[in-house]
Design a protein around this motif. Structure first.
Motif, short mmCIF file in Angstrom:
data_model
loop_
_atom_site.label_atom_id
_atom_site.label_comp_id
_atom_site.label_asym_id
_atom_site.label_seq_id
_atom_site.Cartn_x
_atom_site.Cartn_y
_atom_site.Cartn_z
N VAL A 1 -30.96 42.68 18.52
CA VAL A 1 -31.09 44.04 17.98
C VAL A 1 -29.76 44.50 17.37
O VAL A 1 -29.73 45.10 16.28
N ALA A 2 -28.64 44.21 18.05
CA ALA A 2 -27.34 44.61 17.52
C ALA A 2 -27.06 43.90 16.19
O ALA A 2 -26.55 44.52 15.24
N SER A 3 -27.38 42.61 16.12
CA SER A 3 -27.16 41.87 14.88
C SER A 3 -28.05 42.41 13.77
O SER A 3 -27.61 42.59 12.63
N PHE A 4 -29.31 42.67 14.09
CA PHE A 4 -30.27 43.16 13.11
C PHE A 4 -29.82 44.51 12.55
O PHE A 4 -29.85 44.74 11.34
N HIS B 1 -35.64 44.88 5.96
CA HIS B 1 -37.04 44.92 5.52
C HIS B 1 -37.60 43.50 5.40
O HIS B 1 -38.71 43.22 5.85
N THR B 2 -36.84 42.62 4.78
CA THR B 2 -37.29 41.24 4.59
C THR B 2 -37.47 40.54 5.93
O THR B 2 -38.45 39.81 6.14
N ALA B 3 -36.53 40.77 6.85
CA ALA B 3 -36.61 40.12 8.16
C ALA B 3 -37.84 40.56 8.93
O ALA B 3 -38.51 39.74 9.58
N VAL B 4 -38.17 41.84 8.88
CA VAL B 4 -39.35 42.35 9.60
C VAL B 4 -40.62 41.68 9.10
O VAL B 4 -41.49 41.29 9.88
N GLU B 5 -40.75 41.53 7.80
CA GLU B 5 -41.94 40.86 7.25
C GLU B 5 -41.98 39.40 7.67
O GLU B 5 -43.05 38.87 8.01
N ARG B 6 -40.84 38.74 7.66
CA ARG B 6 -40.78 37.32 8.00
C ARG B 6 -41.13 37.09 9.48
O ARG B 6 -41.68 36.05 9.84
N HIS C 1 -33.96 48.67 14.02
CA HIS C 1 -33.67 47.90 15.23
C HIS C 1 -34.54 46.65 15.37
O HIS C 1 -34.33 45.87 16.30
N GLY C 2 -35.52 46.46 14.50
CA GLY C 2 -36.27 45.22 14.50
C GLY C 2 -37.62 45.29 15.16
O GLY C 2 -38.06 46.33 15.65
N ILE C 3 -38.29 44.12 15.23
CA ILE C 3 -39.69 44.08 15.65
C ILE C 3 -39.89 44.38 17.13
O ILE C 3 -41.01 44.64 17.56
N ALA C 4 -38.81 44.38 17.93
CA ALA C 4 -38.96 44.74 19.34
C ALA C 4 -39.20 46.23 19.53
O ALA C 4 -39.69 46.65 20.57
#
Length: 441
Positions: free
Chosen positions: A244-247, A256-261, A389-392
């Protein structure tokens, strides 16, 4: 006299709006922080966790150890294990050896905490929140509170495709109401739109209904196949504080791209559910007679739904060959997920909040909303940080950690240990500065 008394009431350290699992987790943590005066409000008369999705045999997709508190405050009286002991079912639960615990059990745990934890006020709709230059004013129907900080935990809203506005109300319903609506699918042609876990659970429930089964079930998904949840060890590293910190340190476009991937890490179908559906289809096709017929339709984009006298006509594009497909159905079940929008009670503050391109508030590492008010007056947003913060963020997995981060920010001390644990994966060459313990980036 009532209003005058309210005007002179000392401000709360925190007013929580909504009492779902996330704000319930925060309240459980703050119960251990004695110096803060907090109150949580919810318009419902009692706690209920997704009652419309409590279908038979549905299970939790995450470990029961990822409960309200255990990850950051394992000695809390509000843990899942404390619930088992308090309800005299610890040994029976162990002996049952569930591969994944029933969702109804976790809902019962959450309701037990909500009924026992102090400083929760149900039947209390927050109608408007404003800022008077010093404190937030939280207006209910019959009283008004002042608060130094807010915690938004109202959850997401069902995502309804626009073309549904043309249909009669009885022709479609969202998956969030499945437990209340599926009975009227008996003998009908039903289309379930959505290839995630909710859609799969609804399809399985329809296929297992026996005398109350539909005549036919179409299972429609935009995805190229009915794809499994990726819950392998390295994928599960996405649900850890170091990731989460890295994201959070990435530029917005990359997030945005990472969440879709990473979608299937949080929104695929459990392998057990896919296997149960396939086995049920086998039985219906080869061993039983009289059950519902089925059509499995992946890689279909639903373009429109045209109203008919009974039900509607679906117009779809097949992503595999580009051809159009038309289906006539009596009832649509929309397993189309949820979307974020600011609570309507925040209308007086909406223009002061910094939103990203998806309409979500931009959040600091400690989940505080970026707005133009004083830095000491914070609006913490829970389940709003998918793109920060990402998909979590919408999952149960890190709710205890997030609550501990917010509790530390409120207490202005290290009430809970939220230092990043050692991780198996090195996401960045250098960890972002200031990301420790949810601090400012």
């Amino acid at each position: 006299m009532m209003k005058q008394h309210q005007a002179h009431r000392a401000p709360l350290d925190l007013a929580g709006i909504g009492i779902g699992p996330f704000n319930l987790s925060l309240a459980a943590h703050l119960d251990a922080v004695g110096e803060l005066e907090v109150r949580f409000f919810d318009q419902n008369e009692s706690f209920a966790w997704h009652p419309g999705m409590m279908l038979p045999d549905v299970t939790l997709q995450t470990s029961f150890l990822k409960d309200l508190v255990s990850a950051t405050h394992p000695v809390s009286p509000w843990s899942f294990l404390s619930y088992l002991v308090a309800n005299r079912r610890f040994y029976a639960f162990l002996n049952a050896d569930f591969p994944a615990i029933p969702r109804q059990e976790f809902a019962s745990y959450l309701a037990w905490v909500a009924a026992s934890l102090p400083r929760l006020q149900f039947g209390a709709q927050v109608r408007e929140v404003d800022f008077d230059g010093r404190d937030f004013t939280v207006r209910l129907a019959s009283e008004t509170f002042r608060a130094r900080n807010l915690a938004l935990g109202v959850g997401l809203r069902p995502a309804i495709p626009q073309f549904l506005n043309r249909l009669r109300p009885e022709a479609a319903f969202h998956s969030s109401r499945a437990a209340f609506e599926l009975a009227r699918c008996a003998g009908k042609r039903v289309a379930v739109i959505g290839g995630g876990q909710s859609g799969a659970e609804i399809v399985l429930s329809l296929l297992n209904r026996g005398v109350g089964a539909p005549a036919h079930v179409d299972w429609i998904s935009l995805r190229p196949n009915f794809l499994p949840l990726d819950e392998t060890p390295f994928t599960n590293e996405l649900f850890t504080p170091p990731y989460v910190a890295s994201f959070h340190s990435l530029p917005e476009a990359r997030r945005h791209t990472a969440v879709e991937r990473e979608k299937l890490a949080g929104d695929g179908v459990s392998a057990e559910t896919l296997q149960a559906i396939y086995r049920r289809l086998y039985v219906l096709r080869h061993l039983e007679t009289g059950g519902p017929s089925t059509s499995l339709l992946p890689h279909r984009e639903v373009i429109n739904a045209e109203p008919m006298e009974h039900g509607c006509q679906l117009i779809m594009r097949n992503g595999m060959d580009g051809q159009m497909d038309i289906r006539k159905v009596d009832i649509l079940v929309l397993a189309t997920g949820y979307s974020y929008e600011l609570p309507s009670c925040l209308a007086p503050l909406a223009s002061r909040i910094d939103l990203d391109r998806s309409g979500r508030p931009r959040l600091d590492p400690d989940f505080a909303v970026r707005w133009d008010g004083p830095a000491a007056s914070r609006i913490f947003a829970l389940n709003a940080g998918l793109l920060s913060h990402g998909i979590a963020e919408p999952q149960l997995s890190l709710m205890a950690w997030r609550s501990a981060v917010i509790a530390n920010a409120l207490a202005r001390r290290k009430a809970f240990d939220v230092e990043r644990p050692e991780t198996m994966v090195q996401w960045l060459d250098r960890m972002p500065q200031g990301a420790e313990a949810g601090g400012k980036a």
